[in-house]
Design an enzyme around this catalytic site. Structure first.
Site, mmCIF file in Angstrom:
data_model
loop_
_atom_site.group_PDB
_atom_site.id
_atom_site.type_symbol
_atom_site.label_atom_id
_atom_site.label_comp_id
_atom_site.label_asym_id
_atom_site.label_seq_id
_atom_site.Cartn_x
_atom_site.Cartn_y
_atom_site.Cartn_z
ATOM 1 N N SER A 1 -3.833 -1.904 0.363
ATOM 2 C CA SER A 1 -3.681 -1.501 -1.045
ATOM 3 C C SER A 1 -4.460 -2.088 -1.860
ATOM 4 O O SER A 1 -4.992 -2.832 -1.643
ATOM 5 C CB SER A 1 -1.888 -2.908 -0.875
ATOM 6 O OG SER A 1 -1.834 -2.294 -1.834
ATOM 7 N N LYS B 1 -3.058 2.748 -0.024
ATOM 8 C CA LYS B 1 -2.734 3.319 -1.855
ATOM 9 C C LYS B 1 -3.357 2.068 -2.895
ATOM 10 O O LYS B 1 -4.138 1.251 -2.595
ATOM 11 C CB LYS B 1 -1.029 2.627 -1.149
ATOM 12 C CG LYS B 1 0.174 0.679 -2.310
ATOM 13 C CD LYS B 1 0.631 0.559 -1.572
ATOM 14 C CE LYS B 1 1.105 -0.975 -1.597
ATOM 15 N NZ LYS B 1 2.250 -1.369 -1.428
ATOM 16 N N LYS C 1 -2.357 0.865 -6.812
ATOM 17 C CA LYS C 1 -1.400 0.133 -7.487
ATOM 18 C C LYS C 1 -1.628 1.165 -8.653
ATOM 19 O O LYS C 1 -2.883 1.154 -9.015
ATOM 20 C CB LYS C 1 -1.689 -0.909 -8.059
ATOM 21 C CG LYS C 1 -1.562 -1.791 -6.654
ATOM 22 C CD LYS C 1 -0.238 -1.790 -5.648
ATOM 23 C CE LYS C 1 -0.059 -3.007 -5.040
ATOM 24 N NZ LYS C 1 1.727 -3.420 -4.988
ATOM 25 N N ASP D 1 1.686 2.869 -6.274
ATOM 26 C CA ASP D 1 2.545 2.154 -5.757
ATOM 27 C C ASP D 1 2.727 1.582 -7.409
ATOM 28 O O ASP D 1 1.613 0.998 -8.444
ATOM 29 C CB ASP D 1 2.688 0.818 -5.120
ATOM 30 C CG ASP D 1 3.256 -0.543 -5.298
ATOM 31 O OD1 ASP D 1 4.628 -0.249 -5.935
ATOM 32 O OD2 ASP D 1 3.990 -1.442 -4.340
ATOM 33 N N GLU E 1 5.882 4.692 -5.055
ATOM 34 C CA GLU E 1 6.686 3.799 -4.613
ATOM 35 C C GLU E 1 7.185 2.998 -6.142
ATOM 36 O O GLU E 1 6.317 2.390 -7.199
ATOM 37 C CB GLU E 1 5.779 2.812 -3.766
ATOM 38 C CG GLU E 1 6.899 0.924 -3.439
ATOM 39 C CD GLU E 1 4.793 0.449 -2.390
ATOM 40 O OE1 GLU E 1 4.684 1.028 -1.666
ATOM 41 O OE2 GLU E 1 5.786 -0.786 -1.772
ATOM 42 N N ASP F 1 10.122 -0.389 -2.820
ATOM 43 C CA ASP F 1 10.436 -1.496 -2.243
ATOM 44 C C ASP F 1 11.370 -2.135 -3.611
ATOM 45 O O ASP F 1 12.071 -2.883 -2.220
ATOM 46 C CB ASP F 1 8.918 -2.098 -2.818
ATOM 47 C CG ASP F 1 8.060 -3.283 -2.627
ATOM 48 O OD1 ASP F 1 9.026 -3.945 -2.347
ATOM 49 O OD2 ASP F 1 7.249 -3.103 -2.688
ATOM 50 N N LYS G 1 9.824 -5.024 3.545
ATOM 51 C CA LYS G 1 9.369 -5.779 3.907
ATOM 52 C C LYS G 1 10.698 -7.277 4.616
ATOM 53 O O LYS G 1 11.220 -7.650 3.522
ATOM 54 C CB LYS G 1 8.570 -7.291 2.011
ATOM 55 C CG LYS G 1 7.637 -5.898 1.870
ATOM 56 C CD LYS G 1 7.079 -6.256 1.060
ATOM 57 C CE LYS G 1 6.455 -5.775 -0.157
ATOM 58 N NZ LYS G 1 6.049 -5.508 -1.669
ATOM 59 N N GLY H 1 3.106 -5.676 2.764
ATOM 60 C CA GLY H 1 2.790 -6.747 2.707
ATOM 61 C C GLY H 1 2.925 -7.148 1.644
ATOM 62 O O GLY H 1 3.245 -6.807 0.132
#
Ligand code: OSB
Ligand code: MG
Length: 373
Positions: free
Chosen positions: A138, A164, A166, A192, A217, A242, A266, A294
């Site tokens: 990430s 991934k 952000k 995400d 996400e 998420d 998660k 995570g």
């Protein structure tokens, strides 16, 4: 039978190797709450509360968790007997609204305790079959597309199976385009948004459909399902939720409403392993893939995520980076490592599968309290 006699709460302070920035806030120094559970027969286990210092990701923080554990959760479980972690989970659910990360820290600890007592690996107690789990990285929001491309290329050299990114308004399409060009058409790429967009941003979000993303996400609000369903109808990229999925009921609502096609599980966000496994099973029955997210965990939290991700329907790479991604020195031995983008599930060691490095832990501990009945 679980019969907890003590819960020790320990706050440690550890620094990430680098600042990690997402749309809702940045983290460098971490205050982490660790628990050590002791059973009447003397068996012990460690668990990690993943809540951050501020309520940027979820309403919970390390301080609300410490309060909830001390005032409401520990009194419900200490000195009472439970046939298994599932009954303990149900008891906490019935008695206490919300506070999922706080409940999870205790509930997950009882899974490791139960595994240790039976002399089996946590993954085996959970029912996971995998020997290794695929790992993605990430990448936080960077100053420029070039800086992000450099990190993405480095991640690929290290062997990560998925990258991934952000994103947030102002750091999205241009960044994604640059990374897609650099990694080529075959790389598994996801993004995400951590709730940074609104339904009104539809035209902008639609542009992401051009980059063959495995998933987008949590673009919309942390507690939203209805608008995500509307957005999913307008996008070809699968939405993954998420923040919005806080338990099995929300997962069921998501499926019923069509709010997305993939779930990031998660275990801490949903209140522990019992509820995480229920979501995994529900998704499997609906042919919906899940993967394990995570929360910048130490090696203790990582052990739980790796064990959970060994279940069958965790079919996309998880945010299960090795210790060296975040820490100069982890608090467990052996540290978590990755080979060819895979992390080995410690199936041949009982309980968590890693030892806590108590000397180092003492060095970074800032306070400790022990709760008893
Ligand atoms: O949304 O997945 C998230 C970290 C903190 C809060 C939220 C998120 C994250 C991550 C980190 O993406 C992933 C990791 O632990 O490697
Ligand atoms: Mg996320």
């Amino acid at each position: 039978m679980l019969d907890l006699t003590h819960i020790a709460m320990r706050e440690i302070r550890v620094a990430l190797k680098a600042r990690f920035r997402i749309s809702s806030g940045a983290t460098q120094e971490r205050r982490v709450l660790l628990l050590r559970l002791t059973d009447r027969d003397g068996t012990e286990s460690w668990s990690e509360c993943v809540a951050g210092e501020t309520p940027h990701y979820s309403p919970e923080t390390i301080d609300t968790c410490a309060l909830a554990i001390r005032e409401w959760i520990a009194p419900r479980v200490l000195g009472r007997r439970f046939p298994s972690p599932a009954e303990l989970s149900a008891t906490l659910d019935a008695a206490i609204r919300g506070h999922y990360m706080a409940k999870a820290a205790v509930e997950m600890g009882t899974w490791a305790l139960e595994a240790a007592r039976r002399g089996i690996a946590l993954a085996e107690l959970v029912g996971g079959q995998r020997e290794t789990v695929a790992t993605g990285i990430s990448l936080g929001i960077q100053e420029s597309p070039d800086a992000l491309v450099a990190q993405a290329c480095d991640a690929r050299r290290q062997g990560y199976r998925r990258v991934k990114l952000k994103i947030q308004p102002g750091a999205d399409v241009e960044y994604v385009a640059a990374v897609r060009t650099a990694l080529g058409p075959d790389a598994l790429l996801t993004v995400d948004a951590n709730c940074a967009y609104r339904l009104e941003d539809l035209q902008l979000l639609r542009r992401l459909d051009d980059y063959d993303l495995v998933l987008l996400e949590q673009p919309l609000a942390h507690d939203d399902l209805v608008r995500h369903a509307e957005l999913q109808r307008q996008l070809t990229t699968p939405l993954c939720l998420d923040e919005s999925i806080t338990g099995p009921d929300r997962a069921q609502d998501m499926i019923a409403l069509g709010s997305g096609r993939i779930i990031n599980i998660k275990p801490a966000r949903v209140g522990g392993f019992t509820r995480a496994i229920a979501i995994h099973d529900l998704a499997a029955r609906h042919g919906m893939p899940v993967w394990c997210g995570g929360m910048l965990e130490t090696g203790i939290g990582r052990a739980y995520n790796v064990a959970l991700a060994s279940l069958d329907n965790f079919s996309l790479p998880g945010d299960l980076s090795p210790s060296s991604r975040y820490w100069h020195r982890d608090i467990v031995a052996p540290e978590w490592t990755m080979a060819d983008g895979m992390v080995t599930v410690p199936r041949h060691r009982p309980g968590l599968g890693v030892e806590v490095d108590l000397d180092y832990l003492d060095e970074v501990t800032v306070r400790e309290t022990t709760l008893a009945p």
